[in-house]
Design a protein around this motif. Structure first.
Motif, short mmCIF file in Angstrom:
data_model
loop_
_atom_site.label_atom_id
_atom_site.label_comp_id
_atom_site.label_asym_id
_atom_site.label_seq_id
_atom_site.Cartn_x
_atom_site.Cartn_y
_atom_site.Cartn_z
N MET A 115 18.78 12.74 -15.33
CA MET A 115 18.97 11.30 -15.49
C MET A 115 18.43 10.86 -16.84
O MET A 115 17.31 11.20 -17.21
N LEU A 116 19.24 10.12 -17.54
CA LEU A 116 18.88 9.58 -18.85
C LEU A 116 18.50 8.12 -18.68
O LEU A 116 19.34 7.27 -18.37
N LEU A 117 17.21 7.85 -18.83
CA LEU A 117 16.69 6.49 -18.71
C LEU A 117 16.59 5.84 -20.09
O LEU A 117 16.38 6.52 -21.09
N GLY A 118 16.70 4.54 -20.09
CA GLY A 118 16.53 3.81 -21.34
C GLY A 118 16.98 2.39 -21.15
O GLY A 118 17.84 2.10 -20.32
N PRO A 119 16.39 1.45 -21.89
CA PRO A 119 16.79 0.05 -21.79
C PRO A 119 18.21 -0.14 -22.29
O PRO A 119 18.77 0.72 -22.98
N ASN A 120 18.81 -1.26 -21.91
CA ASN A 120 20.13 -1.58 -22.43
C ASN A 120 20.06 -1.59 -23.95
O ASN A 120 19.18 -2.20 -24.55
N GLY A 121 20.99 -0.88 -24.59
CA GLY A 121 21.00 -0.83 -26.03
C GLY A 121 20.23 0.32 -26.64
O GLY A 121 20.10 0.41 -27.86
N ALA A 122 19.73 1.25 -25.81
CA ALA A 122 18.94 2.36 -26.35
C ALA A 122 19.80 3.47 -26.95
O ALA A 122 19.28 4.33 -27.65
N GLY A 123 21.10 3.45 -26.68
CA GLY A 123 21.99 4.50 -27.18
C GLY A 123 22.53 5.39 -26.07
O GLY A 123 23.20 6.39 -26.35
N LYS A 124 22.26 5.05 -24.82
CA LYS A 124 22.68 5.90 -23.69
C LYS A 124 24.20 6.06 -23.64
O LYS A 124 24.71 7.18 -23.52
N SER A 125 24.92 4.95 -23.71
CA SER A 125 26.37 5.02 -23.61
C SER A 125 26.98 5.80 -24.76
O SER A 125 27.96 6.52 -24.60
N THR A 126 26.38 5.67 -25.94
CA THR A 126 26.88 6.41 -27.10
C THR A 126 26.68 7.91 -26.90
O THR A 126 27.59 8.71 -27.17
N LEU A 127 25.51 8.32 -26.42
CA LEU A 127 25.26 9.74 -26.19
C LEU A 127 26.21 10.29 -25.13
O LEU A 127 26.78 11.38 -25.30
N LEU A 128 26.42 9.55 -24.05
CA LEU A 128 27.33 10.00 -23.02
C LEU A 128 28.76 10.10 -23.54
O LEU A 128 29.50 11.03 -23.21
N ALA A 129 29.15 9.14 -24.37
CA ALA A 129 30.50 9.17 -24.93
C ALA A 129 30.69 10.40 -25.83
O ALA A 129 31.77 10.98 -25.88
N LEU A 130 29.66 10.82 -26.53
CA LEU A 130 29.73 12.03 -27.35
C LEU A 130 29.89 13.27 -26.47
O LEU A 130 30.72 14.13 -26.74
N VAL A 131 29.09 13.34 -25.39
CA VAL A 131 29.19 14.49 -24.49
C VAL A 131 30.57 14.53 -23.83
O VAL A 131 31.15 15.60 -23.65
N ALA A 132 31.10 13.36 -23.49
CA ALA A 132 32.40 13.29 -22.82
C ALA A 132 33.57 13.39 -23.80
O ALA A 132 34.72 13.24 -23.39
N THR A 133 33.30 13.63 -25.07
CA THR A 133 34.29 13.78 -26.16
C THR A 133 35.06 12.49 -26.43
O THR A 133 36.13 12.52 -27.01
N ARG A 134 34.48 11.34 -26.07
CA ARG A 134 35.12 10.07 -26.39
C ARG A 134 34.81 9.65 -27.83
O ARG A 134 35.50 8.81 -28.39
N LEU A 135 33.76 10.21 -28.40
CA LEU A 135 33.38 9.96 -29.78
C LEU A 135 33.12 11.29 -30.47
O LEU A 135 32.77 12.27 -29.82
N ALA A 136 33.27 11.30 -31.78
CA ALA A 136 32.93 12.49 -32.57
C ALA A 136 31.58 12.28 -33.24
O ALA A 136 31.24 11.16 -33.66
N MET A 137 30.79 13.33 -33.32
CA MET A 137 29.44 13.23 -33.86
C MET A 137 29.43 12.93 -35.36
O MET A 137 30.31 13.38 -36.09
N THR A 138 28.42 12.17 -35.78
CA THR A 138 28.17 11.99 -37.21
C THR A 138 27.48 13.23 -37.78
O THR A 138 27.77 13.66 -38.89
N ALA A 139 26.59 13.82 -36.97
CA ALA A 139 25.87 15.03 -37.40
C ALA A 139 25.36 15.75 -36.16
O ALA A 139 25.16 15.16 -35.11
#
Length: 246
Positions: free
Chosen positions: A31-55
């Protein structure tokens, strides 16, 4: 099998959202905990291949998220469960889940059979012929999970699956998700509800785009007294203005 997130960063324009996140995920529920806006959705989107990594890099079982030739195989191994449905709500529940299986490379016959099994698992078999718009919010959430597991993924990514649900439905969903983890699926679930993390195998805490904790519930309780106290002490309220919507 494990999922390796190595030195991953991501930015929206000049705004840095994730900062050199390194994490190894194993079969079971993380489980990835964090307040709204911590970057959770972005990290999940990267793992799910919805976004491409910057680095950085993400890999699993010799497959690289940065290799175009691996992406089709990776996507067929991932189950993605967003916060809300973004489909035609006039679709029938079984048709929606079956269609998601077909999108993951299953034949029409195989996806139809697997959809029935997935709906049975999430307790929606009796509503299979109903239209999605006729389901309650909790049932729609279960339909999303059925769509995420219809193709028997080895990695399941869920973004705030219990948000807005009452305690009874939250417990039911968490039990089902924990069962998948015990079956050998790598489950990565983002939440801002520390009480949901009690039954996880591992907990990560994301704050300001950085992974500030990665441990078992027992270890966090031993150090901080409770998971919620660890969350309070380690997580900031930084906003991730660029996070992808669920």
């Amino acid at each position: 099998m494990s999922l390796l997130i190595s030195d991953v960063s991501f930015s929206y324009g000049t705004r840095s959202v994730l900062r050199r996140v390194t994490w190894e995920l194993n079969p079971g529920v993380t489980m990835l905990l964090g307040p709204n806006g911590a970057g959770k959705s972005t990290l999940l989107a990267l793992v799910a291949t919805r976004l491409a990594m910057t680095a950085g890099s993400i890999s699993s079982d010799k497959l690289s998220w940065s290799a175009p030739g691996d992406l089709m195989t990776i996507r067929r191994r991932i189950g993605w469960v967003p916060q809300s449905l973004d489909v035609d709500r006039a679709m029938r529940v079984h048709d929606f889940v079956s269609y998601c299986g077909w999108l993951r490379g299953m034949s029409s016959r195989a996806s139809a059979a697997a959809a029935g099994q997935a709906l049975e698992r999430v307790g929606l078999a009796a509503r299979r012929k109903d239209r999605i718009k006729a389901l309650s919010g909790g049932m729609q959430r279960r339909a999303l999970i059925a769509a995420g597991i219809v193709h028997s993924p080895s990695i399941l990514v869920l973004d705030e699956p219990t948000a807005g649900l009452d305690p009874k439905h939250r417990r039911s969903l968490n039990t089902m998700i924990n069962d998948l983890g015990r079956e050998g699926v790598i489950v990565l679930l983002a939440t801002h509800l520390s009480e949901d993390a009690e039954s996880a195998d591992w907990i990560g805490i994301l704050s300001g785009g950085s992974l500030v904790a990665n441990d078992t519930p027992a270890a966090l309780k031993a150090e901080y007294g409770s998971i919620s106290q660890a969350y309070v002490e380690l997580a900031s309220d930084d906003e991730d203005a660029g996070a992808v919507p669920a």
